[in-house]
Design an enzyme around this catalytic site. Structure first.
Site, PDB file in Angstrom:
ATOM      1  N   GLY A   1       0.769  -1.235   0.000  1.00  0.00           N
ATOM      2  CA  GLY A   1       0.000   0.000   0.000  1.00  0.00           C
ATOM      3  C   GLY A   1       0.803   1.290   0.000  1.00  0.00           C
TER       4      GLY A   1
ATOM      5  N   GLU B   1       9.407   5.814  -6.251  1.00  0.00           N
ATOM      6  CA  GLU B   1       9.760   7.149  -5.735  1.00  0.00           C
ATOM      7  C   GLU B   1       9.736   8.226  -6.812  1.00  0.00           C
ATOM      8  OE1 GLU B   1      12.766   5.751  -2.128  1.00  0.00           O
ATOM      9  OE2 GLU B   1      13.619   6.481  -4.009  1.00  0.00           O
TER      10      GLU B   1
ATOM     11  N   HIS C   1       0.519   1.294 -13.115  1.00  0.00           N
ATOM     12  CA  HIS C   1       1.296   0.137 -13.554  1.00  0.00           C
ATOM     13  C   HIS C   1       2.784   0.527 -13.597  1.00  0.00           C
ATOM     14  CE1 HIS C   1       2.090  -3.672 -15.458  1.00  0.00           C
ATOM     15  NE2 HIS C   1       2.916  -3.029 -16.264  1.00  0.00           N
TER      16      HIS C   1
ATOM     17  N   MET D   1      -3.972  -6.740  -7.095  1.00  0.00           N
ATOM     18  CA  MET D   1      -3.436  -7.835  -7.912  1.00  0.00           C
ATOM     19  C   MET D   1      -4.508  -8.831  -8.355  1.00  0.00           C
ATOM     20  SD  MET D   1      -0.423  -6.801  -8.077  1.00  0.00           S
ATOM     21  CE  MET D   1       0.901  -5.948  -7.216  1.00  0.00           C
TER      22      MET D   1
ATOM     23  N   ALA E   1       8.335   7.981  -9.935  1.00  0.00           N
ATOM     24  CA  ALA E   1       7.205   8.025 -10.871  1.00  0.00           C
ATOM     25  C   ALA E   1       5.859   7.757 -10.203  1.00  0.00           C
ATOM     26  CB  ALA E   1       7.447   7.058 -12.028  1.00  0.00           C
ATOM     27  N   GLU E   2       5.653   6.530  -9.713  1.00  0.00           N
ATOM     28  CA  GLU E   2       4.307   6.143  -9.250  1.00  0.00           C
ATOM     29  C   GLU E   2       3.726   7.093  -8.203  1.00  0.00           C
ATOM     30  OE1 GLU E   2       3.617   1.925  -8.429  1.00  0.00           O
ATOM     31  OE2 GLU E   2       5.568   1.505  -9.281  1.00  0.00           O
TER      32      GLU E   2
ATOM     33  N   ASP F   1      -4.409  -3.668 -18.568  1.00  0.00           N
ATOM     34  CA  ASP F   1      -3.465  -2.565 -18.842  1.00  0.00           C
ATOM     35  C   ASP F   1      -3.706  -1.923 -20.213  1.00  0.00           C
ATOM     36  OD1 ASP F   1      -2.185  -2.898 -16.351  1.00  0.00           O
ATOM     37  OD2 ASP F   1      -0.883  -4.444 -17.168  1.00  0.00           O
TER      38      ASP F   1
ATOM     39  N   ILE G   1      -7.403  -9.280 -11.603  1.00  0.00           N
ATOM     40  CA  ILE G   1      -7.929  -8.681 -12.849  1.00  0.00           C
ATOM     41  C   ILE G   1      -9.450  -8.666 -12.777  1.00  0.00           C
ATOM     42  CG2 ILE G   1      -8.124  -8.973 -15.350  1.00  0.00           C
ATOM     43  CD1 ILE G   1      -5.237  -9.982 -15.346  1.00  0.00           C
ATOM     44  N   LEU G   2     -10.033  -7.499 -13.026  1.00  0.00           N
ATOM     45  CA  LEU G   2     -11.489  -7.351 -12.964  1.00  0.00           C
ATOM     46  C   LEU G   2     -12.079  -7.701 -14.332  1.00  0.00           C
ATOM     47  CD1 LEU G   2     -11.375  -4.037 -10.949  1.00  0.00           C
ATOM     48  CD2 LEU G   2     -12.258  -6.239 -10.099  1.00  0.00           C
TER      49      LEU G   2
HETATM   50  C1  GAR Z   1       3.244  -1.026  -7.409  1.00  0.00           C
HETATM   51  O1  GAR Z   1       4.524  -0.979  -7.975  1.00  0.00           O
HETATM   52  C2  GAR Z   1       2.173  -1.014  -8.493  1.00  0.00           C
HETATM   53  O2  GAR Z   1       2.496  -0.187  -9.567  1.00  0.00           O
HETATM   54  C3  GAR Z   1       2.157  -2.459  -8.897  1.00  0.00           C
HETATM   55  O3  GAR Z   1       2.308  -3.176  -7.692  1.00  0.00           O
HETATM   56  C4  GAR Z   1       3.004  -2.379  -6.721  1.00  0.00           C
HETATM   57  C5  GAR Z   1       2.154  -2.259  -5.486  1.00  0.00           C
HETATM   58  O4  GAR Z   1       2.835  -1.602  -4.453  1.00  0.00           O
HETATM   59  N1  GAR Z   1       0.961  -2.777  -9.608  1.00  0.00           N
HETATM   60  C6  GAR Z   1       0.915  -3.664 -10.609  1.00  0.00           C
HETATM   61  O5  GAR Z   1       1.876  -4.308 -10.971  1.00  0.00           O
HETATM   62  C7  GAR Z   1      -0.448  -3.810 -11.267  1.00  0.00           C
HETATM   63  N2  GAR Z   1      -0.318  -4.513 -12.513  1.00  0.00           N
HETATM   64  P1  GAR Z   1       2.070  -0.891  -3.248  1.00  0.00           P
HETATM   65  O6  GAR Z   1       1.116  -1.916  -2.644  1.00  0.00           O
HETATM   66  O7  GAR Z   1       3.183  -0.546  -2.289  1.00  0.00           O
HETATM   67  O8  GAR Z   1       1.346   0.323  -3.773  1.00  0.00           O
END
Ligand code: GAR
Length: 200
Positions: free
Chosen positions: A14, A180, A112, A93, A182-183, A153, A95-96
């Site tokens: 999270g 850090e 992603h 994690m 990007a996401e 995706d 897929i809907l």
């Molecule tokens: C993140 O890197 C997210 O982008 C990826 O899982 C991680 C979850 O981390 N998502 C995918 O791969 C979806 N296909 P988090 O629980 O610390 O946010």
């Protein structure tokens, strides 16, 4: 001012949920409000992050529901009960199905950890994405925030940010840099952008 009501769907650590909570507290997210966190994993640390932030959470386990349809129906019921306007998949994690995504056109967004269309689609999630990027030998990767449709995706891209791969990177080191650089930046920004469109 009315705000878009946001549900965040999680499965693990999270950190992206935390980035959204922090962005809400600092005012980066101003047109939306996280009112519900749904996890498909009862031991997800994301649930503790929600509790610490005073956000209501719910665990929905596929194996207890018995089928994908029942699992999705339980999630839909919670979304309806809480008048959710925007669904954010933040490390969710599972897929809907098309049945689910068709009900929320341009109302579900996902983060992603690669530059879509590279290293994405069914089977590409979490650390696996970074392992594949390193195995391929790309020099630049990044993250993408996109609307969710029936193609894994495959929905319209909202934001992307590139991140350089460095000599000696392991999947874990690369994952952390992508988070850090990007996401944790583009996900809150995209949530604010879409929330603003919803309320205006
Ligand atoms: C993140 O890197 C997210 O982008 C990826 O899982 C991680 C979850 O981390 N998502 C995918 O791969 C979806 N296909 P988090 O629980 O610390 O946010």
């Amino acid at each position: 001012m009315s705000k878009a009501k946001i549900a965040v769907l999680v499965s693990g650590g999270g950190t992206n949920l935390q980035a959204l909570i922090d962005a809400q507290n600092s005012g980066i997210i101003n047109n939306g409000e996280i009112v519900l966190v749904i996890s498909n994993n009862s031991s997800a640390y994301a649930l503790e992050r929600a509790a610490k932030a005073g956000i209501k959470s719910l665990v929905v386990l596929k194996k207890e529901c018995g089928s994908q349809a029942a699992f999705e129906q339980k999630i839909k019921d919670a979304l309806t009960e809480n008048n959710i306007d925007l669904i954010v998949l933040a490390g969710f994690m599972s897929i809907l199905s098309e049945d689910f995504t068709n009900d929320y056109p341009e109302r579900i967004i996902n983060v992603h950890p690669s530059l879509i269309p590279s290293f994405c689609g069914a089977g590409f999630y979490g650390l696996r994405v970074h392992e594949e990027a390193l195995a391929y030998g790309v020099k630049v990767t990044g993250a993408t925030v996109h609307f969710v449709n029936e193609i894994p995706d495959g929905g319209k891209i909202i934001a992307q940010k590139a991140v350089e791969i460095q000599e000696g990177d392991t999947p874990e080191i690369l994952q952390k840099r992508v988070m850090e650089q990007a996401e944790w930046i583009i996900l809150p920004a995209a949530v604010e952008l879409v929330s603003k469109q919803i309320v205006s």
